[in-house]
Design an enzyme around this catalytic site. Sequence first.
Site, PDB file in Angstrom:
ATOM      1  N   ASP A  22       3.717   6.762  -6.940  1.00  0.00           N
ATOM      2  CA  ASP A  22       4.949   6.440  -6.226  1.00  0.00           C
ATOM      3  C   ASP A  22       6.201   6.574  -7.080  1.00  0.00           C
ATOM      4  O   ASP A  22       7.309   6.610  -6.561  1.00  0.00           O
ATOM      5  CB  ASP A  22       4.881   5.000  -5.693  1.00  0.00           C
ATOM      6  CG  ASP A  22       3.998   4.914  -4.473  1.00  0.00           C
ATOM      7  OD1 ASP A  22       3.903   5.915  -3.758  1.00  0.00           O
ATOM      8  OD2 ASP A  22       3.397   3.846  -4.252  1.00  0.00           O
TER       9      ASP A  22
ATOM     10  N   HIS B 146       0.841  -1.204   0.000  1.00  0.00           N
ATOM     11  CA  HIS B 146       0.000   0.000   0.000  1.00  0.00           C
ATOM     12  C   HIS B 146       0.879   1.258   0.000  1.00  0.00           C
ATOM     13  O   HIS B 146       0.964   1.960  -1.002  1.00  0.00           O
ATOM     14  CB  HIS B 146      -0.910  -0.056   1.228  1.00  0.00           C
ATOM     15  CG  HIS B 146      -1.994   0.975   1.261  1.00  0.00           C
ATOM     16  ND1 HIS B 146      -2.254   1.827   0.226  1.00  0.00           N
ATOM     17  CD2 HIS B 146      -2.908   1.272   2.223  1.00  0.00           C
ATOM     18  CE1 HIS B 146      -3.277   2.604   0.544  1.00  0.00           C
ATOM     19  NE2 HIS B 146      -3.685   2.294   1.763  1.00  0.00           N
TER      20      HIS B 146
ATOM     21  N   HIS C 164      -1.470   0.033 -11.531  1.00  0.00           N
ATOM     22  CA  HIS C 164      -2.387   0.430 -10.462  1.00  0.00           C
ATOM     23  C   HIS C 164      -3.675  -0.365 -10.619  1.00  0.00           C
ATOM     24  O   HIS C 164      -4.105  -0.634 -11.733  1.00  0.00           O
ATOM     25  CB  HIS C 164      -2.691   1.936 -10.562  1.00  0.00           C
ATOM     26  CG  HIS C 164      -3.275   2.504  -9.316  1.00  0.00           C
ATOM     27  ND1 HIS C 164      -4.612   2.433  -9.037  1.00  0.00           N
ATOM     28  CD2 HIS C 164      -2.690   3.133  -8.265  1.00  0.00           C
ATOM     29  CE1 HIS C 164      -4.830   3.008  -7.869  1.00  0.00           C
ATOM     30  NE2 HIS C 164      -3.680   3.433  -7.380  1.00  0.00           N
TER      31      HIS C 164
HETATM   32  N1  ACO Z   1       5.561  -4.242 -13.580  1.00  0.00           N
HETATM   33  C1  ACO Z   1       5.431  -5.207 -14.510  1.00  0.00           C
HETATM   34  N2  ACO Z   1       4.262  -5.826 -14.801  1.00  0.00           N
HETATM   35  C2  ACO Z   1       3.177  -5.416 -14.123  1.00  0.00           C
HETATM   36  C3  ACO Z   1       3.239  -4.396 -13.170  1.00  0.00           C
HETATM   37  C4  ACO Z   1       4.485  -3.798 -12.897  1.00  0.00           C
HETATM   38  N3  ACO Z   1       4.641  -2.838 -11.993  1.00  0.00           N
HETATM   39  N4  ACO Z   1       2.007  -4.192 -12.653  1.00  0.00           N
HETATM   40  C5  ACO Z   1       1.197  -5.069 -13.274  1.00  0.00           C
HETATM   41  N5  ACO Z   1       1.896  -5.809 -14.165  1.00  0.00           N
HETATM   42  C6  ACO Z   1       1.375  -6.857 -15.039  1.00  0.00           C
HETATM   43  C7  ACO Z   1       1.185  -8.139 -14.269  1.00  0.00           C
HETATM   44  O1  ACO Z   1       2.355  -8.915 -14.272  1.00  0.00           O
HETATM   45  C8  ACO Z   1       0.038  -8.770 -15.012  1.00  0.00           C
HETATM   46  O2  ACO Z   1       0.566  -9.343 -16.196  1.00  0.00           O
HETATM   47  P1  ACO Z   1      -0.048 -10.719 -16.801  1.00  0.00           P
HETATM   48  O3  ACO Z   1      -1.442 -10.352 -17.190  1.00  0.00           O
HETATM   49  O4  ACO Z   1       0.851 -11.015 -17.931  1.00  0.00           O
HETATM   50  O5  ACO Z   1       0.008 -11.713 -15.685  1.00  0.00           O
HETATM   51  C9  ACO Z   1      -0.824  -7.586 -15.414  1.00  0.00           C
HETATM   52  O6  ACO Z   1       0.065  -6.474 -15.445  1.00  0.00           O
HETATM   53  C10 ACO Z   1      -1.949  -7.284 -14.456  1.00  0.00           C
HETATM   54  O7  ACO Z   1      -1.429  -7.314 -13.142  1.00  0.00           O
HETATM   55  P2  ACO Z   1      -2.330  -7.354 -11.830  1.00  0.00           P
HETATM   56  O8  ACO Z   1      -1.521  -7.765 -10.647  1.00  0.00           O
HETATM   57  O9  ACO Z   1      -3.592  -8.100 -12.107  1.00  0.00           O
HETATM   58  O10 ACO Z   1      -2.696  -5.829 -11.695  1.00  0.00           O
HETATM   59  P3  ACO Z   1      -3.288  -5.187 -10.432  1.00  0.00           P
HETATM   60  O11 ACO Z   1      -4.144  -4.115 -10.947  1.00  0.00           O
HETATM   61  O12 ACO Z   1      -3.905  -6.143  -9.502  1.00  0.00           O
HETATM   62  O13 ACO Z   1      -1.982  -4.611  -9.692  1.00  0.00           O
HETATM   63  C11 ACO Z   1      -0.476  -3.255  -8.540  1.00  0.00           C
HETATM   64  C12 ACO Z   1      -1.823  -3.335  -9.256  1.00  0.00           C
HETATM   65  C13 ACO Z   1      -0.467  -4.151  -7.301  1.00  0.00           C
HETATM   66  C14 ACO Z   1      -0.253  -1.803  -8.100  1.00  0.00           C
HETATM   67  C15 ACO Z   1       0.658  -3.676  -9.518  1.00  0.00           C
HETATM   68  O14 ACO Z   1       0.602  -2.896 -10.667  1.00  0.00           O
HETATM   69  C16 ACO Z   1       2.039  -3.650  -8.882  1.00  0.00           C
HETATM   70  O15 ACO Z   1       2.440  -4.602  -8.195  1.00  0.00           O
HETATM   71  N6  ACO Z   1       2.825  -2.546  -9.116  1.00  0.00           N
HETATM   72  C17 ACO Z   1       4.134  -2.378  -8.527  1.00  0.00           C
HETATM   73  C18 ACO Z   1       4.038  -1.885  -7.080  1.00  0.00           C
HETATM   74  C19 ACO Z   1       3.602  -0.466  -6.987  1.00  0.00           C
HETATM   75  O16 ACO Z   1       4.085   0.419  -7.692  1.00  0.00           O
HETATM   76  N7  ACO Z   1       2.655  -0.194  -6.070  1.00  0.00           N
HETATM   77  C20 ACO Z   1       2.146   1.156  -5.803  1.00  0.00           C
HETATM   78  C21 ACO Z   1       0.729   1.293  -6.220  1.00  0.00           C
HETATM   79  S1  ACO Z   1       0.162   2.932  -6.023  1.00  0.00           S
HETATM   80  C22 ACO Z   1      -0.178   3.111  -4.384  1.00  0.00           C
HETATM   81  O17 ACO Z   1      -0.500   2.178  -3.682  1.00  0.00           O
HETATM   82  C23 ACO Z   1      -0.085   4.434  -3.772  1.00  0.00           C
END
Ligand code: ACO
Length: 376
Positions: free
Chosen positions: A313, A223, A262
């Site tokens: 972020d 988060h 996101h």
């Molecule tokens: N880097 C590479 N690939 C990604 C990323 C990323 N940062 N985020 C999502 N993907 C890809 C996943 O691997 C997945 O690929 P696939 O379909 O081939 O398996 C696809 O995108 C969808 O991913 P999900 O996990 O279903 O996306 P979700 O919407 O649930 O995830 C999240 C959101 C948790 C923020 C994710 O993008 C992530 O882990 N990002 C990195 C951590 C981060 O920056 N967090 C801060 C969020 S902002 C905040 O909280 C203030």
Amino acid sequence: MTEKYPFSKGLAGVPAAETVLSFINGQEGKLYYLGIPIEEWAEHSTFEEVALALLLRRLPKKDEMKMFNAALRSARELPPEVIDFILDLPPDTHPMAALRTVVSLLEAYDYDAKLEDLEAKFRISVRLIAKFPTIVAYFDRARKGLELIPPDPTLGHAANFLYMLKGERPSDYEARVMDIALILHADHGMNASTFTAMVIASTLSDMYSAITGGVAALKGPLHGGANERVLKMLKEIGSPENAEKYILDKLAKKERIMGFGHRVYKAYDPRARILKKFAEELTKRSEFYQTAVKVEEIMIREKGAKGIFPNVDFYSGLVYNALGIDTDLFTPIFAIARVAGWTAHVLEYLEDNRIFRPRAIYKGEIDKKYIPIDER
Ligand code: ACO
């Protein structure tokens, strides 16, 4: 067990409450507080005004703003017993653990915490918004063995925080950048920490308990902690030339790139766009900044079609780093801003409260025999 319930793991996509406070249009990359686009708040407003607007659920009038500013300034200081407690904390305490514990402790020194009416909860909200920067700055200086800098009532919220943290008055530009960073983090619809605060408040527990829970939920790296990791990654990459290989290797291994993607935004996070400009100005387009821009370019080329763009972020860490702030204070700064959203959502929900009571889908067996301990 025979009943069927709609089930969404982690309550993903399940509306948990109604609100007028903020709205995210994830497809178009838009964020609104009280229906007003975030870009307008960032350009014209202050964190103090955003906080009061959220608490009142409307734009405040001039005299209300004056009173709120005075109330915030006079509530910044902490009770002496709480200051002693901060001075006694082990220096290696995580700043979010320190913040969480001190928020909880503050309840013992506030008579309003015993009252159940919404006016008392509103007064506590103002005090909490006022005290969060003091807690973070006092703890940071205490752990470094530095003298505590008492709040300066002539300074605004963001400028005073930087002053208490560093012991010198920030420039107008630095204060305004911090002010805008706080504006951008003040609220964000229903998220894990806001929901946590609301669940606690819905039991008619008190505001200190609810906000302690909000801080606890924000502490987790899924988060509040991604910006710390962005900075670590950029340091690892080192220069723009190394970015291509680094990112492609990570993506090939199906690893996540911090600061991208996101749950709600499937377009460029509008907060990241605003912070990028400040990162560029503050770092004077340093190699560090250029590395970030290169990472962004590669990620949009590789993953933009899947709706993965920089989130808030990605550039906030660069901004705080350029302001000379320690990495482990990034999440506490998020909390300094978000306490406005947490308290506002709690007050809004309590106007028509219903205790949160979801259900669990039982996956175990039933009608099993109890086996005495010696026979197991
Ligand atoms: N880097 C590479 N690939 C990604 C990323 C990323 N940062 N985020 C999502 N993907 C890809 C996943 O691997 C997945 O690929 P696939 O379909 O081939 O398996 C696809 O995108 C969808 O991913 P999900 O996990 O279903 O996306 P979700 O919407 O649930 O995830 C999240 C959101 C948790 C923020 C994710 O993008 C992530 O882990 N990002 C990195 C951590 C981060 O920056 N967090 C801060 C969020 S902002 C905040 O909280 C203030």
